[in-house]
Scaffold this active site. Structure first.
Site, PDB file in Angstrom:
ATOM      1  CE  LYS A  35     -52.025  32.498   0.155  1.00  0.00           C
ATOM      2  NZ  LYS A  35     -50.632  32.944   0.424  1.00  0.00           N
ATOM      3  NE  ARG A 132     -44.290  37.541  -0.960  1.00  0.00           N
ATOM      4  CZ  ARG A 132     -45.145  36.287  -0.870  1.00  0.00           C
ATOM      5  NH1 ARG A 132     -44.648  35.725  -2.029  1.00  0.00           N
ATOM      6  NH2 ARG A 132     -45.782  35.872   0.137  1.00  0.00           N
ATOM      7  CE1 TYR A 262     -57.391  24.706 -33.173  1.00  0.00           C
ATOM      8  CE2 TYR A 262     -56.900  24.857 -30.806  1.00  0.00           C
ATOM      9  CZ  TYR A 262     -57.693  25.060 -31.831  1.00  0.00           C
ATOM     10  OH  TYR A 262     -59.069  25.662 -31.773  1.00  0.00           O
ATOM     11  CG  MET A 310     -60.311  28.056 -23.967  1.00  0.00           C
ATOM     12  SD  MET A 310     -61.267  29.636 -24.793  1.00  0.00           S
ATOM     13  CE  MET A 310     -59.901  30.408 -25.296  1.00  0.00           C
TER      14      MET A 310
HETATM   15  C1  LIG Z   1     -50.006  32.114   1.426  1.00  0.00           C
HETATM   16  C2  LIG Z   1     -49.521  32.172   2.791  1.00  0.00           C
HETATM   17  C3  LIG Z   1     -49.401  31.132   3.519  1.00  0.00           C
HETATM   18  C4  LIG Z   1     -49.785  29.648   3.362  1.00  0.00           C
HETATM   19  O1  LIG Z   1     -48.479  29.125   2.680  1.00  0.00           O
HETATM   20  P1  LIG Z   1     -48.351  27.679   2.277  1.00  0.00           P
HETATM   21  O2  LIG Z   1     -46.876  27.525   1.737  1.00  0.00           O
HETATM   22  O3  LIG Z   1     -49.494  27.319   1.182  1.00  0.00           O
HETATM   23  O4  LIG Z   1     -48.560  26.805   3.677  1.00  0.00           O
HETATM   24  C5  LIG Z   1     -48.778  31.481   5.037  1.00  0.00           C
HETATM   25  N1  LIG Z   1     -48.579  32.843   5.090  1.00  0.00           N
HETATM   26  C6  LIG Z   1     -48.643  33.782   4.135  1.00  0.00           C
HETATM   27  C7  LIG Z   1     -48.213  35.336   4.669  1.00  0.00           C
HETATM   28  C8  LIG Z   1     -48.964  33.532   3.016  1.00  0.00           C
HETATM   29  O5  LIG Z   1     -49.288  34.684   2.156  1.00  0.00           O
END
Ligand SMILES: *Cc1c(COP(=O)(O)O)cnc(C)c1O
Length: 371
Positions: A35, A132, A262, A310
């Site tokens: 992801k 979540r 800055y 930046m």
């Molecule tokens: C992002 C995610 C992972 C991977 O987590 P890591 O800590 O990077 O290994 C696994 N399962 C779900 C549901 C996630 O959202």
């Protein structure tokens, strides 16, 4: 041509990290999580490297990310679990993307998009404490019953069940696993038999053996970091896949007491040499690490002098010989003596995940290793 800003990604490191972690979890199945553009490493390249390292499935947060992998010709099974409330799952199912389902609403939308000649492959996601996504405990009964109905209708094939842990403490994670076991009992009591059961992301894969079930989901570990306090990545045979580099754009000699960047948050003490590094917070170098972060030039570490801007920051290299064009390693593999993304995370009051995923669009990605 030397790049102003470059993220060099070692694909062999990703493959070898997957291999090392797979061995660590006793050869269980691995879902390689790609992801957020493969945690900033490039989703397609990271996905291919993960598969070469032994990942049997890929994970993305959303369906759009999964479709990008399919468009690039990746045929490995993919699971996606975080959906637009109005998600139309037709495209996902047509592309053979497995759907993580977290609510009755999502289940209904998946059933709508499925057809009896092509049942949707579903992984039911249970909330076991993280609060979540995942089916809320109060809805487990209804969603499992609706799933059983859809499986009987032939619109759904229950490929898996999963949950996600909070990493609060081993005890909290054990409580969550107990709760997940109850969810699994409920699923099985309705005659359902998921083929894959998974709970552990990288942290629990490393540190909590009872969380491993038959499959683990690896994100950050694949990219070479250990999220477990007290267990270093190198100890696990992991090495960071990304090296963030720039090149010195200007060098100047200045008088003692010269203000730098800055707000003049840094002033030189002696006659000094300042080197200008043309990469800034727009490129992912966290501004919070102003006056704290370190870079490596010619094998010597230098601290950022004053504010990270930046597009650029300055380092006071004192008397060290530095020339325009010298490579500046912002972070890389700490085994080579350079700062790590984890150090930058600590300086910015965040985590290495946040450092590697925030690398901006101006930074050229270059791949080494396989491909
Ligand atoms: C992002 C995610 C992972 C991977 O987590 P890591 O800590 O990077 O290994 C696994 N399962 C779900 C549901 C996630 O959202």
């Amino acid at each position: 041509m030397s790049a102003l800003r470059e993220a060099v990604v070692d694909l062999d490191a990703i493959s070898s990290n997957v291999r090392a972690l797979r061995e660590h979890v006793g050869g269980r199945r691995v879902i390689g999580v790609v992801k957020a553009d493969g945690y900033g490493h490039g989703a397609v390249a990271a996905a291919r490297a993960a598969v070469r390292g032994g990942a049997e499935m890929l994970g993305t947060a959303d369906v759009t990310e999964a479709l990008e992998l399919r468009e690039a010709g990746i045929t490995t099974p993919i699971l996606s679990w975080l959906h637009d409330p109005e998600e139309d799952f037709h495209a996902a199912l047509a592309a053979d993307v497995r759907i993580g389902v977290s609510s009755a609403r999502e289940l209904a939308r998946v059933v709508d998009a499925a057809s009896p000649d092509r049942p949707a492959l579903v992984h039911l996601k249970f909330d076991t404490g993280l609060s979540r996504n995942g089916v809320a405990r109060s809805a487990w009964g209804d969603v499992v019953d609706a799933t059983a109905t859809a499986v009987r209708d032939g619109s759904i094939d229950l490929d898996g069940c999963f949950t996600h842990l909070s990493n609060t403490s081993d005890d909290d994670d054990r409580d969550a696993i107990r709760s997940f076991d109850e969810a699994l009992d409920l699923v099985r009591s309705r005659g359902l038999a998921p083929r894959m059961v998974h709970a552990a992301a990288t942290a629990a894969s490393i540190a909590l053996p009872e969380s491993r079930f038959d499959t683990v989901r690896l994100g950050i570990g694949m990219y070479g970091f250990s999220p477990v306090p007290g267990i270093g990545a190198a100890e696990l045979g992991l090495r960071p896949a990304m090296r963030l580099v720039s090149h010195v754009a200007a060098v100047k000699s200045v008088d003692p007491g010269s203000g730098v960047s800055y707000g003049y948050r840094y002033r030189t003490h002696d006659r000094s040499t300042l080197a200008l590094v043309p990469i800034g917070y727009a490129d992912g170098v966290p501004r919070q690490a102003s006056s704290l972060g370190e870079v490596s030039i010619r094998g010597i570490r230098h601290r950022v002098a004053g504010r990270i801007a930046m597009d650029q920051f300055v380092v006071d290299v004192g008397e060290s010989p530095v020339e325009v064009g010298d490579e500046v390693v912002v972070f890389g593999d700490p085994a080579t003596g350079v700062p790590s993304a984890s150090e930058w995370g600590a300086h910015a009051d965040t985590i290495d995940y946040d450092i590697v995923t925030r690398i901006g669009r101006r930074v050229r990605r270059t791949y080494v290793g396989f491909e």
